[in-house]
Design a protein around this motif. Structure first.
Motif, PDB file in Angstrom:
ATOM      1  N   CYS A 122      13.744  14.213  10.749  1.00  0.00           N
ATOM      2  CA  CYS A 122      12.941  14.169   9.550  1.00  0.00           C
ATOM      3  C   CYS A 122      11.556  13.535  10.294  1.00  0.00           C
ATOM      4  CB  CYS A 122      13.593  13.100   8.393  1.00  0.00           C
ATOM      5  SG  CYS A 122      15.016  13.486   7.928  1.00  0.00           S
ATOM      6  N   GLU A 123      10.481  14.128   9.477  1.00  0.00           N
ATOM      7  CA  GLU A 123       9.115  13.540   9.544  1.00  0.00           C
ATOM      8  C   GLU A 123       8.449  13.210   8.337  1.00  0.00           C
ATOM      9  OE1 GLU A 123       7.535  15.628  13.515  1.00  0.00           O
ATOM     10  OE2 GLU A 123       7.196  16.996  11.771  1.00  0.00           O
ATOM     11  N   LYS A 124       7.186  12.740   8.421  1.00  0.00           N
ATOM     12  CA  LYS A 124       6.396  12.347   7.263  1.00  0.00           C
ATOM     13  C   LYS A 124       6.494  13.341   5.922  1.00  0.00           C
ATOM     14  CE  LYS A 124       1.821  13.620   8.684  1.00  0.00           C
ATOM     15  NZ  LYS A 124       0.449  12.930   8.953  1.00  0.00           N
ATOM     16  N   GLY A 125       6.738  13.063   4.775  1.00  0.00           N
ATOM     17  CA  GLY A 125       7.104  13.936   3.711  1.00  0.00           C
ATOM     18  C   GLY A 125       8.584  14.317   3.458  1.00  0.00           C
ATOM     19  N   ASP A 126       9.528  13.999   4.317  1.00  0.00           N
ATOM     20  CA  ASP A 126      10.800  14.375   4.218  1.00  0.00           C
ATOM     21  C   ASP A 126      11.741  13.177   3.543  1.00  0.00           C
ATOM     22  OD1 ASP A 126      10.525  16.496   5.382  1.00  0.00           O
ATOM     23  OD2 ASP A 126      11.141  15.947   7.293  1.00  0.00           O
ATOM     24  N   LEU A 127      12.591  13.368   2.548  1.00  0.00           N
ATOM     25  CA  LEU A 127      13.472  12.513   1.849  1.00  0.00           C
ATOM     26  C   LEU A 127      14.967  13.144   2.081  1.00  0.00           C
ATOM     27  CD1 LEU A 127      13.641  10.367  -1.373  1.00  0.00           C
ATOM     28  CD2 LEU A 127      15.156  12.006  -1.313  1.00  0.00           C
ATOM     29  N   LEU A 128      15.656  12.013   2.821  1.00  0.00           N
ATOM     30  CA  LEU A 128      16.877  12.469   2.892  1.00  0.00           C
ATOM     31  C   LEU A 128      17.978  11.370   2.102  1.00  0.00           C
ATOM     32  CD1 LEU A 128      18.385  14.630   4.362  1.00  0.00           C
ATOM     33  CD2 LEU A 128      18.820  12.812   6.162  1.00  0.00           C
ATOM     34  N   GLY A 129      18.975  11.812   1.401  1.00  0.00           N
ATOM     35  CA  GLY A 129      19.918  10.961   0.852  1.00  0.00           C
ATOM     36  C   GLY A 129      21.414  11.332   1.160  1.00  0.00           C
ATOM     37  N   VAL A 130      21.856  10.271   2.199  1.00  0.00           N
ATOM     38  CA  VAL A 130      23.126  10.546   2.558  1.00  0.00           C
ATOM     39  C   VAL A 130      24.028   9.790   1.767  1.00  0.00           C
ATOM     40  CG1 VAL A 130      24.746  10.199   4.605  1.00  0.00           C
ATOM     41  CG2 VAL A 130      22.175  10.516   4.778  1.00  0.00           C
ATOM     42  N   PRO A 131      25.246  10.362   1.238  1.00  0.00           N
ATOM     43  CA  PRO A 131      25.968   9.575   0.244  1.00  0.00           C
ATOM     44  C   PRO A 131      26.793   9.066   0.996  1.00  0.00           C
ATOM     45  CG  PRO A 131      26.082  12.256  -0.104  1.00  0.00           C
ATOM     46  CD  PRO A 131      25.286  11.819   1.386  1.00  0.00           C
ATOM     47  N   LYS A 132      27.257   7.840   0.035  1.00  0.00           N
ATOM     48  CA  LYS A 132      28.203   6.665   0.703  1.00  0.00           C
ATOM     49  C   LYS A 132      29.539   7.390   1.087  1.00  0.00           C
ATOM     50  CE  LYS A 132      30.102   5.251  -3.921  1.00  0.00           C
ATOM     51  NZ  LYS A 132      30.182   4.186  -4.842  1.00  0.00           N
ATOM     52  N   GLY A 133      30.123   6.864   2.218  1.00  0.00           N
ATOM     53  CA  GLY A 133      31.229   7.325   2.635  1.00  0.00           C
ATOM     54  C   GLY A 133      30.882   8.464   3.714  1.00  0.00           C
ATOM     55  N   THR A 134      29.731   8.872   3.844  1.00  0.00           N
ATOM     56  CA  THR A 134      29.656  10.067   4.920  1.00  0.00           C
ATOM     57  C   THR A 134      29.371   9.312   6.141  1.00  0.00           C
ATOM     58  OG1 THR A 134      28.538  11.297   3.151  1.00  0.00           O
ATOM     59  CG2 THR A 134      27.827  11.893   5.509  1.00  0.00           C
ATOM     60  N   GLU A 166      22.683   6.135   1.587  1.00  0.00           N
ATOM     61  CA  GLU A 166      21.499   5.782   2.499  1.00  0.00           C
ATOM     62  C   GLU A 166      20.364   6.917   2.083  1.00  0.00           C
ATOM     63  OE1 GLU A 166      20.390   4.371   7.190  1.00  0.00           O
ATOM     64  OE2 GLU A 166      22.553   5.122   6.438  1.00  0.00           O
ATOM     65  N   VAL A 167      19.428   6.483   1.382  1.00  0.00           N
ATOM     66  CA  VAL A 167      18.177   7.058   0.839  1.00  0.00           C
ATOM     67  C   VAL A 167      17.025   6.677   1.571  1.00  0.00           C
ATOM     68  CG1 VAL A 167      17.237   8.287  -0.887  1.00  0.00           C
ATOM     69  CG2 VAL A 167      19.587   7.649  -1.152  1.00  0.00           C
ATOM     70  N   ARG A 168      16.339   7.556   2.346  1.00  0.00           N
ATOM     71  CA  ARG A 168      15.216   7.266   3.058  1.00  0.00           C
ATOM     72  C   ARG A 168      14.104   8.101   3.017  1.00  0.00           C
ATOM     73  NH1 ARG A 168      17.995   3.652   2.856  1.00  0.00           N
ATOM     74  NH2 ARG A 168      18.999   2.647   4.515  1.00  0.00           N
ATOM     75  N   PHE A 169      12.834   7.768   2.529  1.00  0.00           N
ATOM     76  CA  PHE A 169      11.553   8.907   2.456  1.00  0.00           C
ATOM     77  C   PHE A 169      10.818   8.307   3.625  1.00  0.00           C
ATOM     78  CE2 PHE A 169       7.231   9.333   1.347  1.00  0.00           C
ATOM     79  CZ  PHE A 169       7.244  10.741   1.652  1.00  0.00           C
ATOM     80  N   PHE A 170      10.428   9.422   4.706  1.00  0.00           N
ATOM     81  CA  PHE A 170       9.452   9.120   5.801  1.00  0.00           C
ATOM     82  C   PHE A 170       8.021   9.207   5.400  1.00  0.00           C
ATOM     83  CE2 PHE A 170      13.579   9.754   7.701  1.00  0.00           C
ATOM     84  CZ  PHE A 170      13.458   9.221   8.740  1.00  0.00           C
ATOM     85  N   VAL A 171       7.515   7.975   5.326  1.00  0.00           N
ATOM     86  CA  VAL A 171       6.064   8.094   4.988  1.00  0.00           C
ATOM     87  C   VAL A 171       5.238   8.291   6.319  1.00  0.00           C
ATOM     88  CG1 VAL A 171       4.018   6.442   4.566  1.00  0.00           C
ATOM     89  CG2 VAL A 171       6.572   6.105   3.447  1.00  0.00           C
ATOM     90  N   SER A 172       5.715   8.122   7.346  1.00  0.00           N
ATOM     91  CA  SER A 172       5.067   8.390   8.853  1.00  0.00           C
ATOM     92  C   SER A 172       5.847   8.586   9.705  1.00  0.00           C
ATOM     93  CB  SER A 172       3.763   7.467   9.122  1.00  0.00           C
ATOM     94  OG  SER A 172       4.584   6.103   9.410  1.00  0.00           O
ATOM     95  N   GLY A 173       5.596   9.042  10.752  1.00  0.00           N
ATOM     96  CA  GLY A 173       6.695   9.045  11.848  1.00  0.00           C
ATOM     97  C   GLY A 173       7.825   9.916  11.866  1.00  0.00           C
ATOM     98  N   ALA A 174       8.862   9.762  12.661  1.00  0.00           N
ATOM     99  CA  ALA A 174      10.038  10.548  12.392  1.00  0.00           C
ATOM    100  C   ALA A 174      11.196   9.935  12.953  1.00  0.00           C
ATOM    101  CB  ALA A 174       9.802  11.929  13.408  1.00  0.00           C
ATOM    102  N   ALA A 181       0.942  -1.059  -0.029  1.00  0.00           N
ATOM    103  CA  ALA A 181       0.111  -0.024  -0.030  1.00  0.00           C
ATOM    104  C   ALA A 181       0.804   1.272   0.045  1.00  0.00           C
ATOM    105  CB  ALA A 181      -0.763   0.048   1.379  1.00  0.00           C
ATOM    106  N   VAL A 182       1.971   1.388   0.809  1.00  0.00           N
ATOM    107  CA  VAL A 182       2.964   2.457   0.788  1.00  0.00           C
ATOM    108  C   VAL A 182       3.486   2.534  -0.674  1.00  0.00           C
ATOM    109  CG1 VAL A 182       5.064   3.322   1.778  1.00  0.00           C
ATOM    110  CG2 VAL A 182       3.474   2.258   3.306  1.00  0.00           C
ATOM    111  N   LEU A 183       4.076   1.571  -1.171  1.00  0.00           N
ATOM    112  CA  LEU A 183       4.543   1.677  -2.432  1.00  0.00           C
ATOM    113  C   LEU A 183       3.440   2.118  -3.617  1.00  0.00           C
ATOM    114  CD1 LEU A 183       7.206  -1.095  -2.444  1.00  0.00           C
ATOM    115  CD2 LEU A 183       7.623   1.317  -1.974  1.00  0.00           C
ATOM    116  N   ALA A 184       2.429   1.644  -3.544  1.00  0.00           N
ATOM    117  CA  ALA A 184       1.524   1.987  -4.386  1.00  0.00           C
ATOM    118  C   ALA A 184       1.053   3.657  -4.261  1.00  0.00           C
ATOM    119  CB  ALA A 184       0.277   1.280  -4.146  1.00  0.00           C
ATOM    120  N   ALA A 185       1.004   3.991  -2.902  1.00  0.00           N
ATOM    121  CA  ALA A 185       0.457   5.349  -2.898  1.00  0.00           C
ATOM    122  C   ALA A 185       1.647   6.421  -3.316  1.00  0.00           C
ATOM    123  CB  ALA A 185       0.479   5.645  -1.284  1.00  0.00           C
ATOM    124  N   TYR A 186       2.785   5.874  -3.235  1.00  0.00           N
ATOM    125  CA  TYR A 186       3.960   6.880  -3.671  1.00  0.00           C
ATOM    126  C   TYR A 186       4.720   6.319  -4.904  1.00  0.00           C
ATOM    127  CZ  TYR A 186       3.580   9.441   0.475  1.00  0.00           C
ATOM    128  OH  TYR A 186       3.245  10.200   1.698  1.00  0.00           O
TER     129      TYR A 186
END
Length: 197
Positions: A133-145, A109-117, A53-58
């Motif tokens: 980060c909270e719902k709606g936030d996408l953060l991408g941390v480059p490898k090696g960071t 490390e790439v994460r999109f927060f669907v809910s929570g924080a 359901a999460v993947l379908a919604a986004y």
């Protein structure tokens, strides 16, 4: 709403930056190579919605990001209080896995927060950048960071994860105790919302 707090890596006594402004956050993270976006929130999704359901919604956003960045796999990770007798132990074990400072040598490390924080702490160029980060936030941390992640003592979040490598999450730990010297998720959340966890 996203909160970025930056301190010198010597300690959190004095904040160099504290902002909720998305443009200012993006401008501060861009020189570190960190991707930051805000996607529309699908409020119709329950916090414990199944991965399908999460993947379908986004689907549109996931498809666009995957095409742009060449990700080879996408999945959904979710941790919410479920009332089971072993939940506290599972939550503690999950938190401890990510709480120590580490890097990823093979993938971002790439994460999109669907809910929570959750809070990503980026240790770069003599500073620690805490990105709440909270719902709606996408953060991408480059490898090696060098970084760590805190989900708090009562984790509650659902996130979409993106991988270039099929092996998924592989961390190389630095052995540093720096994470213990900076405000944790619960402290930042209390200062952000005025409510203790």
């Amino acid at each position: 709403m996203t909160l970025l707090t930056t301190w010198p890596d010597s300690g959190p006594e004095t904040a160099l930056l504290r902002t909720f402004d998305p443009e200012e956050i993006g401008a501060a993270l861009a020189p570190l190579g960190v991707a930051y976006e805000q996607w529309p929130v699908r409020d119709e999704l329950a916090p414990g919605a199944c991965p399908q359901a999460v993947l379908a919604a986004y689907a549109d956003e996931v498809r666009a990001l995957t095409a742009r960045e060449g990700f080879r796999s996408v999945d959904v990770v979710s941790l919410h209080p479920d009332g089971s007798p072993d939940w506290a132990d599972r939550a503690r074990a999950a938190r401890e896995k990510f709480l120590a400072e580490h890097t990823h040598e093979a993938d971002d490390e790439v994460r999109f927060f669907v809910s929570g924080a959750g809070v990503f702490y980026l240790h770069v160029d003599g500073a620690v950048h805490a990105v709440y980060c909270e719902k709606g936030d996408l953060l991408g941390v480059p490898k090696g960071t060098t970084h760590w992640f805190d989900m708090g003592t009562r984790p509650s979040f659902t996130a979409i994860r993106f991988f270039h490598e099929e092996d998924g999450w592989i961390g190389t730990f630095t052995g540093s105790d720096i994470a213990a010297r900076f405000p944790d998720f619960d402290t930042l959340r209390a200062g952000y919302t005025g409510v203790s966890v």
